[in-house]
Design a protein around this motif. Structure first.
Motif, mmCIF file in Angstrom:
data_model
loop_
_atom_site.group_PDB
_atom_site.id
_atom_site.type_symbol
_atom_site.label_atom_id
_atom_site.label_comp_id
_atom_site.label_asym_id
_atom_site.label_seq_id
_atom_site.Cartn_x
_atom_site.Cartn_y
_atom_site.Cartn_z
ATOM 1 N N TRP A 24 0.890 -1.384 -0.426
ATOM 2 C CA TRP A 24 0.153 0.331 0.080
ATOM 3 C C TRP A 24 0.717 1.148 -0.021
ATOM 4 O O TRP A 24 0.794 2.241 -0.765
ATOM 5 N N SER A 25 1.991 1.242 1.275
ATOM 6 C CA SER A 25 2.386 2.021 0.890
ATOM 7 C C SER A 25 3.641 2.933 -0.418
ATOM 8 O O SER A 25 3.482 4.322 -0.747
ATOM 9 N N MET A 26 3.999 1.479 -1.017
ATOM 10 C CA MET A 26 4.825 1.972 -1.975
ATOM 11 C C MET A 26 3.580 2.337 -2.913
ATOM 12 O O MET A 26 4.089 2.700 -4.375
ATOM 13 N N ALA A 27 2.410 1.435 -3.269
ATOM 14 C CA ALA A 27 1.795 2.118 -4.699
ATOM 15 C C ALA A 27 0.725 3.590 -4.289
ATOM 16 O O ALA A 27 0.602 4.037 -5.424
ATOM 17 N N PHE A 28 0.750 3.940 -3.171
ATOM 18 C CA PHE A 28 0.260 4.857 -3.209
ATOM 19 C C PHE A 28 0.499 6.239 -2.359
ATOM 20 O O PHE A 28 0.618 7.410 -2.463
ATOM 21 N N SER A 29 1.410 5.596 -1.751
ATOM 22 C CA SER A 29 3.017 6.929 -1.166
ATOM 23 C C SER A 29 4.208 7.390 -1.014
ATOM 24 O O SER A 29 4.931 6.316 -0.953
ATOM 25 N N PRO A 30 4.507 6.437 -2.855
ATOM 26 C CA PRO A 30 5.882 5.968 -3.448
ATOM 27 C C PRO A 30 6.934 7.360 -2.876
ATOM 28 O O PRO A 30 6.435 8.420 -2.898
ATOM 29 N N GLY A 31 7.966 6.651 -2.688
ATOM 30 C CA GLY A 31 9.148 7.755 -1.801
ATOM 31 C C GLY A 31 9.959 7.658 -3.347
ATOM 32 O O GLY A 31 9.655 7.239 -4.564
ATOM 33 N N LYS A 32 11.681 8.588 -2.739
ATOM 34 C CA LYS A 32 12.082 8.643 -3.583
ATOM 35 C C LYS A 32 12.781 7.490 -4.318
ATOM 36 O O LYS A 32 13.210 7.132 -5.291
ATOM 37 N N TRP A 33 13.149 6.288 -3.358
ATOM 38 C CA TRP A 33 13.437 5.014 -3.537
ATOM 39 C C TRP A 33 12.327 3.695 -3.619
ATOM 40 O O TRP A 33 13.299 3.053 -3.449
ATOM 41 N N THR A 34 11.466 4.336 -3.616
ATOM 42 C CA THR A 34 10.497 2.470 -3.774
ATOM 43 C C THR A 34 10.997 1.601 -5.095
ATOM 44 O O THR A 34 10.812 0.668 -4.736
ATOM 45 N N LYS A 35 11.489 2.304 -5.951
ATOM 46 C CA LYS A 35 11.626 1.260 -7.168
ATOM 47 C C LYS A 35 13.016 0.422 -6.733
ATOM 48 O O LYS A 35 13.166 -0.465 -7.208
ATOM 49 N N ASP A 36 14.116 1.338 -6.125
ATOM 50 C CA ASP A 36 15.110 0.549 -5.990
ATOM 51 C C ASP A 36 15.045 0.000 -4.423
ATOM 52 O O ASP A 36 15.151 -1.147 -4.730
ATOM 53 N N ILE A 37 14.113 0.040 -4.371
ATOM 54 C CA ILE A 37 13.749 -0.618 -2.894
ATOM 55 C C ILE A 37 13.117 -1.991 -3.489
ATOM 56 O O ILE A 37 13.063 -3.211 -2.953
ATOM 57 N N LEU A 38 12.254 -1.835 -3.909
ATOM 58 C CA LEU A 38 11.234 -2.922 -5.518
ATOM 59 C C LEU A 38 12.157 -3.910 -5.528
ATOM 60 O O LEU A 38 12.133 -5.473 -5.612
ATOM 61 N N MET A 39 13.487 -2.833 -6.620
ATOM 62 C CA MET A 39 14.319 -4.241 -7.211
ATOM 63 C C MET A 39 15.166 -4.485 -5.966
ATOM 64 O O MET A 39 15.808 -5.151 -6.757
ATOM 65 N N TRP A 40 15.573 -3.812 -4.978
ATOM 66 C CA TRP A 40 16.938 -4.968 -4.033
ATOM 67 C C TRP A 40 15.476 -6.119 -3.271
ATOM 68 O O TRP A 40 16.728 -7.024 -3.828
ATOM 69 N N MET A 41 14.472 -5.634 -3.354
ATOM 70 C CA MET A 41 13.583 -7.815 -2.474
ATOM 71 C C MET A 41 13.830 -8.435 -4.010
ATOM 72 O O MET A 41 14.072 -9.211 -3.274
ATOM 73 N N LEU A 42 14.279 -8.463 -5.002
ATOM 74 C CA LEU A 42 13.371 -8.778 -6.068
ATOM 75 C C LEU A 42 14.913 -9.382 -5.873
ATOM 76 O O LEU A 42 15.174 -10.600 -6.367
ATOM 77 N N SER A 43 15.962 -8.226 -5.883
ATOM 78 C CA SER A 43 17.237 -9.133 -6.571
ATOM 79 C C SER A 43 18.017 -10.100 -5.346
ATOM 80 O O SER A 43 18.515 -11.111 -5.716
ATOM 81 N N THR A 44 17.091 -10.346 -3.480
ATOM 82 C CA THR A 44 17.416 -11.021 -3.423
ATOM 83 C C THR A 44 16.709 -12.520 -3.487
ATOM 84 O O THR A 44 17.439 -13.478 -3.136
ATOM 85 N N LYS A 45 15.949 -12.921 -4.374
ATOM 86 C CA LYS A 45 15.488 -13.685 -5.398
ATOM 87 C C LYS A 45 16.776 -15.062 -5.772
ATOM 88 O O LYS A 45 16.343 -16.201 -6.116
ATOM 89 N N MET A 46 17.424 -13.690 -6.201
ATOM 90 C CA MET A 46 18.797 -14.435 -7.083
ATOM 91 C C MET A 46 19.828 -15.284 -6.174
ATOM 92 O O MET A 46 20.279 -15.329 -6.767
ATOM 93 N N MET A 47 19.501 -14.531 -5.455
ATOM 94 C CA MET A 47 21.077 -15.108 -4.747
ATOM 95 C C MET A 47 21.049 -16.911 -3.826
ATOM 96 O O MET A 47 19.847 -17.047 -3.980
ATOM 97 N N PRO A 48 21.695 -17.302 -4.138
ATOM 98 C CA PRO A 48 21.547 -18.329 -3.947
ATOM 99 C C PRO A 48 21.349 -18.882 -2.902
ATOM 100 O O PRO A 48 22.174 -17.927 -1.885
ATOM 101 N N ALA A 49 20.781 -19.461 -2.458
ATOM 102 C CA ALA A 49 20.338 -20.195 -1.115
ATOM 103 C C ALA A 49 21.466 -20.401 0.364
ATOM 104 O O ALA A 49 21.558 -20.029 1.165
ATOM 105 N N VAL A 50 22.520 -21.368 -0.715
ATOM 106 C CA VAL A 50 23.555 -22.016 -0.015
ATOM 107 C C VAL A 50 24.063 -21.434 0.563
ATOM 108 O O VAL A 50 25.091 -21.006 1.621
ATOM 109 N N ALA A 51 24.154 -19.833 -0.592
ATOM 110 C CA ALA A 51 25.464 -19.204 0.189
ATOM 111 C C ALA A 51 24.988 -17.989 1.236
ATOM 112 O O ALA A 51 25.884 -17.865 2.403
ATOM 113 N N VAL A 52 24.487 -18.389 2.453
ATOM 114 C CA VAL A 52 23.186 -17.521 3.323
ATOM 115 C C VAL A 52 23.147 -18.724 4.401
ATOM 116 O O VAL A 52 22.352 -18.337 5.371
#
Length: 274
Positions: free
Chosen positions: A93-121
């Motif tokens: 809700w906050s990202m869709a209706f009250s977006p900030g300067k870094w909203t798109k960057d945060i969304l991309m960062w969240m998605l990028s965590t899915k690309m990290m191999p699970a065994v690495a952590v």
């Protein structure tokens, strides 16, 4: 104006779709077929006509006890989904209706965590679970499943919320609705198809998760993925029993997907066609 499609093209497209669907489903079908074979039949080679014996299912239940693992899977899948929605709905809700300067960057960062191999952590996560007493606990594994699927849940809800006109929420605010009332009584009912499809997808992802469930559990919180892996032993693979265990593990999620397919497709295509 829509382009006319000939009967021949429809027939070819339908046939191609059936062929692709059968190719995708065939490994599951053959697993089910193999589960009704004896061990001797299973190792003899490709055969689509089993003897129909139930000895593998009897042996699987006698060896491991299916329902304990099943209940753990239900608790983990449903619990992690509810927890993810409680976190993701306000975030989306906050990202869709009250977006900030870094909203798109945060969304991309969240998605990028899915690309990290699970065994690495794996090592740090294992140490955290060990030191906090969360190893082999349903609560700990539920939190873990929520965290690994949270980026997908937030992204899906964000996409659905973006399709809802902001003017409706503004009208609710003018009528005196609080932030809580706006989310619960205005936004959530309008996004029910999207929330439902997100919930179903998260349940499927949590149900099928094997890497973390096998490594962070032993006996008490072990779900059906651990149940399947228990039939791989140093003595070898018992194909008929392994197929029976796999069939018992996937059957509930297949049944749920079959009965909820309309809602799932409706939610996944929410806003795609106007």
């Amino acid at each position: 104006m829509a382009r006319a499609v000939s009967t021949q093209h429809k027939t070819i497209a339908t046939a191609a779709a059936w062929i692709v669907a059968l190719l995708i489903f065939f490994p599951i079908l053959y697993t089910i077929i193999t589960s009704f074979k004896s061990e001797q039949e299973a190792i003899q080679g490709f055969n689509l006509f089993p003897s129909g014996t139930m000895e593998s299912y009897t042996a699987v239940e006698a060896q491991s006890g299916y329902f304990k693992f099943f209940l753990n899977s239900v608790f983990l899948a449903v619990g992690s989904t509810i927890l993810a929605l409680l976190v993701a709905i306000p975030a989306a809700w906050s990202m869709a209706f009250s977006p900030g300067k870094w909203t798109k960057d945060i969304l991309m960062w969240m998605l990028s965590t899915k690309m990290m191999p699970a065994v690495a952590v794996l090592f740090p996560i294992y140490l955290i679970f060990r030191d906090t007493g969360l190893l082999d606990s349903r609560i700990g594994l539920m939190i873990m499943l929520m965290l690994i699927n949270l980026p997908i849940v937030v992204w899906m809800l964000y996409t659905y919320f973006r399709e809802i006109p902001g003017e409706i929420l503004e009208a609710a605010r003018m009528d005196g609705a609080s932030l809580w009332n706006e989310i619960v009584y205005v936004l959530t009912p309008m996004a029910v198809p999207g929330i439902a499809s997100t919930m179903l997808l998260n349940i499927i992802l949590a149900w099928n998760e094997a890497f973390w469930t096998i490594r962070l559990t032993t006996t008490e919180a072990a779900p059906l993925t651990a149940f399947i892996s228990s039939f791989s032993s140093p003595q070898g693979l018992f194909w008929a029993k392994l197929s029976a265990a796999s069939t018992l593990a996937i059957a509930p999620i297949l049944i749920m997907g079959w009965f909820s397919q309309k809602q799932l497709v409706r939610g996944l295509t929410f806003g795609a066609v106007k």
